[in-house]
Design an enzyme around this catalytic site. Structure first.
Site, short mmCIF file in Angstrom:
data_model
loop_
_atom_site.label_atom_id
_atom_site.label_comp_id
_atom_site.label_asym_id
_atom_site.label_seq_id
_atom_site.Cartn_x
_atom_site.Cartn_y
_atom_site.Cartn_z
N CYS A 1 37.46 45.90 43.24
CA CYS A 1 38.38 45.85 42.10
C CYS A 1 37.82 46.62 40.90
CB CYS A 1 38.62 44.41 41.66
SG CYS A 1 38.92 43.27 43.00
N ASP A 2 36.54 46.46 40.62
CA ASP A 2 36.02 46.89 39.32
C ASP A 2 34.98 48.02 39.35
OD1 ASP A 2 37.64 44.99 38.12
OD2 ASP A 2 36.12 43.43 38.24
N CYS B 1 33.96 41.32 42.12
CA CYS B 1 34.69 42.12 43.12
C CYS B 1 34.43 43.61 42.89
CB CYS B 1 36.18 41.80 43.00
SG CYS B 1 37.22 42.82 44.03
#
Ligand SMILES: Cc1cc2nc3c(=O)[nH]c(=O)nc-3n(C[C@H](O)[C@H](O)[C@H](O)COP(=O)(O)OP(=O)(O)OC[C@H]3O[C@@H](n4cnc5c(N)ncnc54)[C@H](O)[C@@H]3O)c2cc1C
Length: 331
Positions: A141-142, A138
């Site tokens: 997200c990261d 993701c």
């Protein structure tokens, strides 16, 4: 005795639905999933973009908190998987029967399906071990964690290109690796990628292994009663082994992160007989609501949403499913 409402799945969508339904006095029951109660976030480390946690929160802690909040309002938890749903009532009084993997059955007036989706894995050595330590599924997200570092993205579809283009905002370089020489992604995405000076496209290439090296811990040594406590060093991604699918040639590439973007499979097979799905298995809902093709069956989170796939968007949809179910039950 039939329950009012059963929630299937214990990710952010399921827990949020449970909190709302519990507070509405509807005594929700949640079938949490046998193997990964808490959903996808229990497999990650720090979550920095869930509102309310200015310093970030560890994924498992966030999910434990959601569970405790759902419990506080009376949710009953069953640690099992639902294997099938069938209609068991009449047109006037619809009822649904859920089969569990341990052979038990449950009856309910309404169902919320919140079973998420599973990302497809590469299946190469190092992937599982380094997940959360440079291996990610993701970019939203990261990506932030890999500022000014080289990044690899694996995949050849629109989402792989979207992730790669997004990651050019952070990484010093982004290399998109695809096993064929043609991409499934739309031409406009490919053109955009080719125009981006930070992005390199590597075709006819597969990742055969992901490597990690020990890095110094971010936190300084702690001192407890004169005793120095050194945090454990971490192993983070440092590179990948590559193989050309045409020539068989091999190579090594240094990278700090590997984003795997080869697709998701929504966990919805068990619901096929009661909820219409699209060609990839995502449950189809009616417009902005969470109503499925069967009255009394609602769906929320990543098992519906192929676009946003975030904890907060899943939680928001769980809230909507609870309100839709509440309205249905009061009819
Ligand atoms: C490694 C990783 C890191 C991430 N980091 C972030 C982040 O930093 N921020 C962010 O916003 N998002 C992040 N995400 C995305 C986020 O985790 C998902 O968008 C979110 O968890 C989706 O919530 P959900 O409730 O729809 O489903 P899930 O969290 O997938 O939960 C689904 C639940 O359903 C259960 N289930 C499945 N099948 C059945 C069945 N047949 N019977 C009963 N139960 C079943 C599963 O056990 C699970 O408990 C990350 C995802 C991953 C994989």
């Amino acid at each position: 005795m039939a329950h009012n409402v059963i929630i299937i799945g214990s990710g952010p969508a399921g827990y949020t639905a449970a909190i709302y339904l519990g507070r509405a006095g509807l005594d929700p029951v949640m079938v949490t999933g046998a193997l990964t109660p808490g959903g996808q976030l229990v497999n990650t480390t720090e979550v920095e973009n869930f509102p309310g946690f200015p310093e970030g929160v560890m994924g498992p802690e966030l999910m434990d908190n959601m569970r405790a909040q759902a419990k506080r309002f009376g949710t009953e938890f069953i640690a099992d998987d639902v294997t099938a749903i069938e209609s068991a009532g009449s047109d006037d009084a619809p009822l649904y029967r859920l089969a569990l993997s341990d052979g038990e059955t449950l009856e309910t007036r309404a169902v919320i399906i919140a079973t998420g989706s599973n990302f497809r894995k590469l299946g190469v050595p190092g992937e599982v071990e380094l997940s959360g330590h440079g291996v990610s599924y993701c970019a939203t997200c990261d990506g932030f964690f890999f500022r000014d570092k080289p990044i690899v993205v694996v995949g050849g579809g629109d989402s792989a290109f979207e992730e790669a283009l997004f990651l050019t905002r952070f990484g010093s370089s982004v290399t998109l690796i695809h096993r064929r020489d043609e991409f499934r992604a739309s031409q406009i995405m490919v053109d955009r990628a080719k125009e981006n000076p930070k992005l390199t496209l590597l075709t006819n290439t597969v990742v055969t292994e992901i490597h990690g090296t020990e890095t110094a811990p971010a936190a300084p040594a702690l001192s407890l009663g004169g005793l120095a406590l050194n945090p454990k060093p971490q192993v983070n991604v440092s590179g990948v082994s590559l193989k050309n699918t045409v020539t068989g040639e091999t190579a090594e590439l240094e990278t700090a992160a590997v984003f795997v973007a080869i697709g998701h499979t929504p966990a919805t097979d068990f619901a096929a007989s009661v909820a219409s799905r699209d060609e990839d298995g995502y449950i189809i809902v009616d417009g902005a609501s969470t109503r499925t093709s069967t009255p009394g069956i609602f769906a929320a989170g990543d098992c519906v949403d192929r676009v946003y796939r975030q904890a907060i968007s899943a939680a928001g949809m769980g809230c909507r499913a609870a309100l839709d179910a509440q309205e249905y039950l009061s009819e």
